[in-house]
Design a protein around this motif. Structure first.
Motif, PDB file in Angstrom:
ATOM      1  N   UNK A   4       0.763  -1.097  -0.085  1.00 35.83           N
ATOM      2  CA  UNK A   4       0.056  -0.017   0.002  1.00 35.83           C
ATOM      3  C   UNK A   4       0.948   1.356   0.070  1.00 35.83           C
ATOM      4  N   UNK A   5       0.478   2.334  -0.846  1.00 38.06           N
ATOM      5  CA  UNK A   5       1.211   3.589  -0.719  1.00 38.06           C
ATOM      6  C   UNK A   5       0.415   4.560   0.118  1.00 38.06           C
ATOM      7  N   UNK A   6       0.901   5.501   0.936  1.00 42.77           N
ATOM      8  CA  UNK A   6       0.072   6.407   1.867  1.00 42.77           C
ATOM      9  C   UNK A   6       0.985   7.542   1.816  1.00 42.77           C
ATOM     10  N   UNK A   7       0.558   8.716   2.089  1.00 40.04           N
ATOM     11  CA  UNK A   7       1.367   9.870   2.346  1.00 40.04           C
ATOM     12  C   UNK A   7       1.751   9.986   3.669  1.00 40.04           C
ATOM     13  N   UNK A   8       3.047  10.595   3.921  1.00 40.47           N
ATOM     14  CA  UNK A   8       3.552  10.533   5.368  1.00 40.47           C
ATOM     15  C   UNK A   8       2.754  11.591   5.982  1.00 40.47           C
ATOM     16  N   UNK A   9       2.516  11.307   7.534  1.00 37.39           N
ATOM     17  CA  UNK A   9       1.864  12.143   8.185  1.00 37.39           C
ATOM     18  C   UNK A   9       2.319  13.689   8.185  1.00 37.39           C
ATOM     19  N   UNK A  10       3.479  14.079   7.987  1.00 28.50           N
ATOM     20  CA  UNK A  10       3.930  15.345   7.680  1.00 28.50           C
ATOM     21  C   UNK A  10       3.685  15.789   6.579  1.00 28.50           C
ATOM     22  N   UNK A  11       3.214  15.205   5.481  1.00 29.89           N
ATOM     23  CA  UNK A  11       2.907  15.647   4.207  1.00 29.89           C
ATOM     24  C   UNK A  11       3.991  15.818   3.162  1.00 29.89           C
ATOM     25  N   UNK A  12       5.216  15.454   3.774  1.00 29.78           N
ATOM     26  CA  UNK A  12       6.371  15.667   2.898  1.00 29.78           C
ATOM     27  C   UNK A  12       6.974  14.187   2.470  1.00 29.78           C
ATOM     28  N   UNK A  13       6.427  13.582   1.660  1.00 28.74           N
ATOM     29  CA  UNK A  13       6.882  12.277   1.103  1.00 28.74           C
ATOM     30  C   UNK A  13       5.780  11.275   1.044  1.00 28.74           C
ATOM     31  N   UNK A  14       6.077   9.895   0.684  1.00 33.45           N
ATOM     32  CA  UNK A  14       4.966   8.934   0.624  1.00 33.45           C
ATOM     33  C   UNK A  14       5.823   7.648   1.182  1.00 33.45           C
ATOM     34  N   UNK A  15       4.939   6.960   1.853  1.00 32.00           N
ATOM     35  CA  UNK A  15       5.292   5.706   2.526  1.00 32.00           C
ATOM     36  C   UNK A  15       4.853   4.477   1.670  1.00 32.00           C
ATOM     37  N   UNK A  16       5.551   3.426   1.425  1.00 32.94           N
ATOM     38  CA  UNK A  16       5.085   2.168   0.730  1.00 32.94           C
ATOM     39  C   UNK A  16       5.036   1.062   1.784  1.00 32.94           C
ATOM     40  N   UNK A  17       4.208   0.504   2.220  1.00 31.79           N
ATOM     41  CA  UNK A  17       3.880  -0.353   3.433  1.00 31.79           C
ATOM     42  C   UNK A  17       3.596  -1.613   2.464  1.00 31.79           C
ATOM     43  N   UNK A  18       4.719  -2.645   3.162  1.00 33.00           N
ATOM     44  CA  UNK A  18       4.609  -4.197   2.610  1.00 33.00           C
ATOM     45  C   UNK A  18       4.627  -4.973   3.778  1.00 33.00           C
ATOM     46  N   UNK A  19       3.370  -5.302   4.314  1.00 28.22           N
ATOM     47  CA  UNK A  19       3.097  -5.814   5.444  1.00 28.22           C
ATOM     48  C   UNK A  19       3.569  -5.269   6.535  1.00 28.22           C
ATOM     49  N   UNK A  20       4.655  -5.521   7.334  1.00 26.07           N
ATOM     50  CA  UNK A  20       5.071  -5.056   8.504  1.00 26.07           C
ATOM     51  C   UNK A  20       6.079  -4.073   8.285  1.00 26.07           C
ATOM     52  N   UNK A  21       6.670  -4.051   7.052  1.00 25.82           N
ATOM     53  CA  UNK A  21       7.683  -3.183   6.543  1.00 25.82           C
ATOM     54  C   UNK A  21       7.236  -1.883   5.933  1.00 25.82           C
ATOM     55  N   UNK A  22       7.989  -0.699   6.117  1.00 30.53           N
ATOM     56  CA  UNK A  22       7.567   0.660   5.566  1.00 30.53           C
ATOM     57  C   UNK A  22       8.951   1.137   4.994  1.00 30.53           C
ATOM     58  N   UNK A  23       8.752   1.805   3.699  1.00 37.69           N
ATOM     59  CA  UNK A  23       9.967   2.304   3.049  1.00 37.69           C
ATOM     60  C   UNK A  23       9.375   3.664   2.812  1.00 37.69           C
ATOM     61  N   UNK A  24      10.240   4.890   3.000  1.00 43.59           N
ATOM     62  CA  UNK A  24       9.820   6.119   2.604  1.00 43.59           C
ATOM     63  C   UNK A  24      10.560   6.575   1.350  1.00 43.59           C
ATOM     64  N   UNK A  25       9.509   7.374   0.529  1.00 40.19           N
ATOM     65  CA  UNK A  25      10.022   7.937  -0.722  1.00 40.19           C
ATOM     66  C   UNK A  25       9.805   9.408  -0.704  1.00 40.19           C
ATOM     67  N   UNK A  26      10.400  10.156  -1.467  1.00 42.49           N
ATOM     68  CA  UNK A  26      10.204  11.608  -1.568  1.00 42.49           C
ATOM     69  C   UNK A  26       9.402  12.010  -2.457  1.00 42.49           C
ATOM     70  N   UNK A  27       8.792  11.150  -3.566  1.00 44.28           N
ATOM     71  CA  UNK A  27       7.838  11.417  -4.347  1.00 44.28           C
ATOM     72  C   UNK A  27       6.769  10.269  -4.587  1.00 44.28           C
ATOM     73  N   UNK A  30       8.230   7.853  -7.426  1.00 41.38           N
ATOM     74  CA  UNK A  30       9.222   7.040  -7.070  1.00 41.38           C
ATOM     75  C   UNK A  30       8.673   5.907  -6.089  1.00 41.38           C
ATOM     76  N   UNK A  31       7.901   6.050  -5.314  1.00 42.31           N
ATOM     77  CA  UNK A  31       6.979   5.076  -4.773  1.00 42.31           C
ATOM     78  C   UNK A  31       6.135   4.270  -5.547  1.00 42.31           C
ATOM     79  N   UNK A  32       5.572   4.811  -6.517  1.00 47.78           N
ATOM     80  CA  UNK A  32       4.975   3.896  -7.508  1.00 47.78           C
ATOM     81  C   UNK A  32       5.619   2.935  -8.222  1.00 47.78           C
ATOM     82  N   UNK A  33       6.951   3.652  -8.989  1.00 49.18           N
ATOM     83  CA  UNK A  33       7.952   2.812  -9.736  1.00 49.18           C
ATOM     84  C   UNK A  33       8.420   1.524  -8.652  1.00 49.18           C
ATOM     85  N   UNK A  34       8.673   1.829  -7.457  1.00 44.76           N
ATOM     86  CA  UNK A  34       9.180   0.840  -6.570  1.00 44.76           C
ATOM     87  C   UNK A  34       7.954  -0.336  -6.550  1.00 44.76           C
ATOM     88  N   UNK A  35       6.726   0.150  -6.381  1.00 47.89           N
ATOM     89  CA  UNK A  35       5.754  -0.841  -6.205  1.00 47.89           C
ATOM     90  C   UNK A  35       5.694  -1.485  -7.329  1.00 47.89           C
TER      91      UNK A  35
END
Length: 80
Positions: A4-27, A30-35
């Motif tokens: 799943x992809x969500x916006x960071x709580x601070x509003x500056x970036x995106x988070x990709x959630x993979x079960x219990x693992x989370x990886x941050x992206x600046x755009x 980039x998050x969509x390409x990773x997924x």
């Protein structure tokens, strides 16, 4: 695996959630390409591993749980 992809709580970036693992992206791009790459790798065909004593490479399909072909005596407890 839940991805799943969500916006960071601070509003500056995106988070990709993979079960219990989370990886941050600046755009979002980039998050969509990773997924996309991750899903392509997960969905790619993977060869079944071979075991010592296996006589031949046996092609298998998803869900095939049959035992590999073995030499006589390779797995004495399993062969009759």
């Amino acid at each position: 695996m839940i991805i799943d992809i969500t916006a960071k709580p601070t509003g500056h970036g995106w988070l990709v959630h993979m079960d219990a693992l989370t990886v941050g992206f600046s755009s979002l791009e980039a998050a969509t390409a990773f997924v996309g790459q991750l899903r392509a790798r997960i969905d790619a065909p993977h060869p079944w591993p071979t075991s010592p004593g296996q006589t031949e490479a046996v092609p298998r399909t998803v869900g095939d749980r049959s035992a590999p072909a073995t030499r006589k005596g390779a797995c004495p407890g399993l062969l009759k």
